[in-house]
Enzyme design. Structure first.
Site, PDB file in Angstrom:
ATOM      1  N   GLY A  52       0.869  -1.171   0.000  1.00 13.84           N
ATOM      2  CA  GLY A  52       0.000   0.000   0.000  1.00 13.84           C
ATOM      3  C   GLY A  52       0.905   1.219   0.000  1.00 13.84           C
ATOM      4  O   GLY A  52       1.890   1.271   0.772  1.00 13.84           O
ATOM      5  N   ALA A  53       0.589   2.189  -0.885  1.00 15.70           N
ATOM      6  CA  ALA A  53       1.513   3.305  -1.089  1.00 15.70           C
ATOM      7  C   ALA A  53       1.938   4.011   0.212  1.00 15.70           C
ATOM      8  O   ALA A  53       3.147   4.135   0.477  1.00 15.70           O
ATOM      9  CB  ALA A  53       0.897   4.284  -2.088  1.00 15.70           C
ATOM     10  N   ARG A  94      10.375  -0.960  -5.004  1.00 12.41           N
ATOM     11  CA  ARG A  94       9.179  -0.922  -5.866  1.00 12.41           C
ATOM     12  C   ARG A  94       9.179   0.421  -6.616  1.00 12.41           C
ATOM     13  O   ARG A  94       9.422   1.463  -5.997  1.00 12.41           O
ATOM     14  CB  ARG A  94       7.891  -1.081  -5.046  1.00 12.41           C
ATOM     15  CG  ARG A  94       7.806  -2.441  -4.335  1.00 12.41           C
ATOM     16  CD  ARG A  94       6.430  -2.707  -3.775  1.00 12.41           C
ATOM     17  NE  ARG A  94       5.481  -3.016  -4.824  1.00 12.41           N
ATOM     18  CZ  ARG A  94       4.165  -3.146  -4.613  1.00 12.41           C
ATOM     19  NH1 ARG A  94       3.677  -2.975  -3.400  1.00 12.41           N
ATOM     20  NH2 ARG A  94       3.359  -3.435  -5.597  1.00 12.41           N
ATOM     21  N   ASP A 242      -1.512   5.071  -6.306  1.00  8.82           N
ATOM     22  CA  ASP A 242      -0.075   4.896  -6.035  1.00  8.82           C
ATOM     23  C   ASP A 242       0.747   6.060  -6.551  1.00  8.82           C
ATOM     24  O   ASP A 242       1.839   6.332  -6.045  1.00  8.82           O
ATOM     25  CB  ASP A 242       0.424   3.590  -6.644  1.00  8.82           C
ATOM     26  CG  ASP A 242      -0.141   2.408  -5.871  1.00  8.82           C
ATOM     27  OD1 ASP A 242      -1.272   2.001  -6.165  1.00  8.82           O
ATOM     28  OD2 ASP A 242       0.525   1.956  -4.933  1.00  8.82           O
ATOM     29  N   ASN A 252      -3.118   3.124 -10.160  1.00 14.85           N
ATOM     30  CA  ASN A 252      -3.500   2.291  -9.016  1.00 14.85           C
ATOM     31  C   ASN A 252      -3.411   0.826  -9.448  1.00 14.85           C
ATOM     32  O   ASN A 252      -3.066   0.512 -10.587  1.00 14.85           O
ATOM     33  CB  ASN A 252      -4.919   2.661  -8.557  1.00 14.85           C
ATOM     34  CG  ASN A 252      -5.280   2.023  -7.222  1.00 14.85           C
ATOM     35  OD1 ASN A 252      -4.501   2.074  -6.264  1.00 14.85           O
ATOM     36  ND2 ASN A 252      -6.449   1.403  -7.132  1.00 14.85           N
ATOM     37  N   LYS A 253      -3.734  -0.052  -8.543  1.00 17.11           N
ATOM     38  CA  LYS A 253      -3.640  -1.496  -8.782  1.00 17.11           C
ATOM     39  C   LYS A 253      -4.270  -1.902 -10.110  1.00 17.11           C
ATOM     40  O   LYS A 253      -5.332  -1.398 -10.476  1.00 17.11           O
ATOM     41  CB  LYS A 253      -4.323  -2.210  -7.606  1.00 17.11           C
ATOM     42  CG  LYS A 253      -4.339  -3.709  -7.637  1.00 17.11           C
ATOM     43  CD  LYS A 253      -2.987  -4.339  -7.862  1.00 17.11           C
ATOM     44  CE  LYS A 253      -1.942  -3.917  -6.856  1.00 17.11           C
ATOM     45  NZ  LYS A 253      -0.582  -4.351  -7.237  1.00 17.11           N
TER      46      LYS A 253
HETATM   47  O1  MRU Z   1       0.729  -3.752  -4.852  1.00 15.57           O
HETATM   48  P1  MRU Z   1       0.042  -3.087  -3.695  1.00 15.57           P
HETATM   49  O2  MRU Z   1      -0.812  -4.022  -2.911  1.00 15.57           O
HETATM   50  O3  MRU Z   1       1.007  -2.319  -2.828  1.00 15.57           O
HETATM   51  O4  MRU Z   1      -0.910  -2.027  -4.400  1.00 15.57           O
HETATM   52  C1  MRU Z   1      -1.624  -1.151  -3.579  1.00 15.57           C
HETATM   53  C2  MRU Z   1      -2.617  -0.341  -4.275  1.00 15.57           C
HETATM   54  O5  MRU Z   1      -2.708  -0.316  -5.487  1.00 15.57           O
HETATM   55  C3  MRU Z   1      -3.454   0.549  -3.415  1.00 15.57           C
HETATM   56  O6  MRU Z   1      -4.712   0.731  -3.971  1.00 15.57           O
HETATM   57  C4  MRU Z   1      -2.756   1.906  -3.289  1.00 15.57           C
HETATM   58  O7  MRU Z   1      -1.446   1.734  -2.860  1.00 15.57           O
HETATM   59  C5  MRU Z   1      -3.463   2.807  -2.363  1.00 15.57           C
HETATM   60  S1  MRU Z   1      -3.166   2.342  -0.687  1.00 15.57           S
HETATM   61  C6  MRU Z   1      -3.895   3.452   0.343  1.00 15.57           C
END
Ligand code: MRU
Length: 351
Positions: A52-53, A94, A242, A252-253
């Site tokens: 999560g970012a 990352r 992100d 985002n994801k």
């Molecule tokens: O690969 P991840 O699980 O770190 O991806 C996270 C996301 O895409 C979240 O939606 C994003 O980081 C927002 S977290 C508040």
């Protein structure tokens, strides 16, 4: 005691190790890791034990502080060289979420402007900065929750993707902050959680954290989103981010941009929620965002008792996608809700 009583990322009581809730084990096992070695911290970020970012930014800030504590440098310049090396290393874990470099750069700057101080004093300033990054994140998330709550009513149907909840931040979350805040005020919502292939953050994490908060939680496979929208079950879509470009393009994801396209077709407002630490005003559009590519095994093997795809099949596994700003009804930050045109509204927020 439930999952929301645990902190996703913190310093331990003695402030000598990074304490994380291992998100790869959830929801079946609650395991806390105590990490001191910078390679273990890098690995925890890369393998999504902490994810999560905002959470990876906080973890990296604590990681850099812990590395600074270990640096046995003769003088300021040697100390800065060690810190710089650690900053680059952690940043390489990352590429997509800007919070990682944002937090590391913020930490590094504290040392950079402290040339006249002793090394123990700089280490203390780094400790305070890392703790501030964490506590500010809680406050930002709470404020995002307040603004986001104005967009929905008690009993609303909300669809979300991945996990942009408390687990991904220091508290409350971003996309899930309005829901947690609404719960504190006696409201309830029907939340459709995309399972979020391939790493299942929606199934494993979002549904787990929302159920712990007593939210009416409905898990769907990613390919069911269109049907749920068509049936009129969704009043709004809330997702995290992100990295957001200066023109509002939001990364985002993987799977997020498809939801935005569907939302436009069905006339459902699509909102991106995130702190200003996730907005990268140095890039003009989403085309400049580096999309993380991850291992094929996440698609073909992980979560299955046996490998489920033929050996040798080619796999493409981008971890994120970018939603065009024109599909976004609003970007909810701690300073309020930015509306199109985002080049202007985001600039005003930063001014
Ligand atoms: O690969 P991840 O699980 O770190 O991806 C996270 C996301 O895409 C979240 O939606 C994003 O980081 C927002 S977290 C508040």
């Amino acid at each position: 005691m439930n999952i929301l009583t645990y902190e996703s990322v913190s310093l331990d009581e003695n402030e000598t190790s990074l304490k994380i809730l291992d998100q790869t084990k959830l929801p079946n096992t609650i395991e806390i890791l105590n990490l001191t070695d910078i390679h273990d911290i890098w690995n925890a970020i890369y393998t999504l034990q902490v994810r999560g970012a905002p959470a990876i930014g906080i973890a990296a800030a604590f990681g850099l502080y812990l590395e600074a504590l270990r640096l046995d440098a003769e003088d300021y310049f040697a100390f800065m060289a060690g810190l710089e090396k650690a900053r680059y290393y952690l940043n390489s874990a990352r590429p997509t979420a800007v919070n990682l470099s944002w937090a590391l750069n913020r930490m590094y700057r504290v040392a950079e402007v402290s040339k006249d101080r002793s090394i123990p004093e700089i280490k203390e300033l780094l400790r305070l900065e890392a703790l501030a990054i964490k506590s500010e994140d809680t406050e930002m998330c709470r404020r995002i929750g307040e603004h986001g709550l104005t967009l929905i009513h008690d009993g609303a149907g909300i669809l979300t993707h991945c996990n942009a909840g408390q687990l991904a931040t220091s508290k409350y979350g971003t996309a899930l902050a309005p829901i947690h805040l609404g719960r504190e005020r006696g409201m309830n919502f029907h939340v459709y959680c995309d399972e979020t292939r391939p790493l299942l953050q929606g199934a494993r994490l979002t549904s787990f954290e929302l159920m712990a908060d007593g939210v009416d939680t409905i898990l769907i496979c990613d390919n069911m989103a269109s049907q749920v929208m068509k049936e009129g079950k969704v009043d709004a879509i809330f997702v995290g981010c992100d990295r957001v470009a200066a023109n509002g393009d939001s990364c985002n994801k993987i799977g997020t941009s498809g939801l935005a396209v569907l939302a436009k077709y069905y006339g459902i407002p699509f909102y991106v929620l995130g702190p200003t630490s996730t907005i990268d005003m140095s890039i003009k559009t989403g085309a400049e965002i580096v999309i993380e590519q991850r291992k094929p095994e996440e698609v073909t093997e992980m979560w299955y008792a046996q490998r489920m795809a033929p050996d040798g099949v080619k796999v493409y596994n981008p971890a994120f996608d970018v939603t065009d700003n024109e599909l976004i009804a609003g970007i909810v930050t701690e300073h309020g809700i930015a509306r199109p045109p985002y080049s202007e509204s985001l600039r005003k927020i930063f001014a």
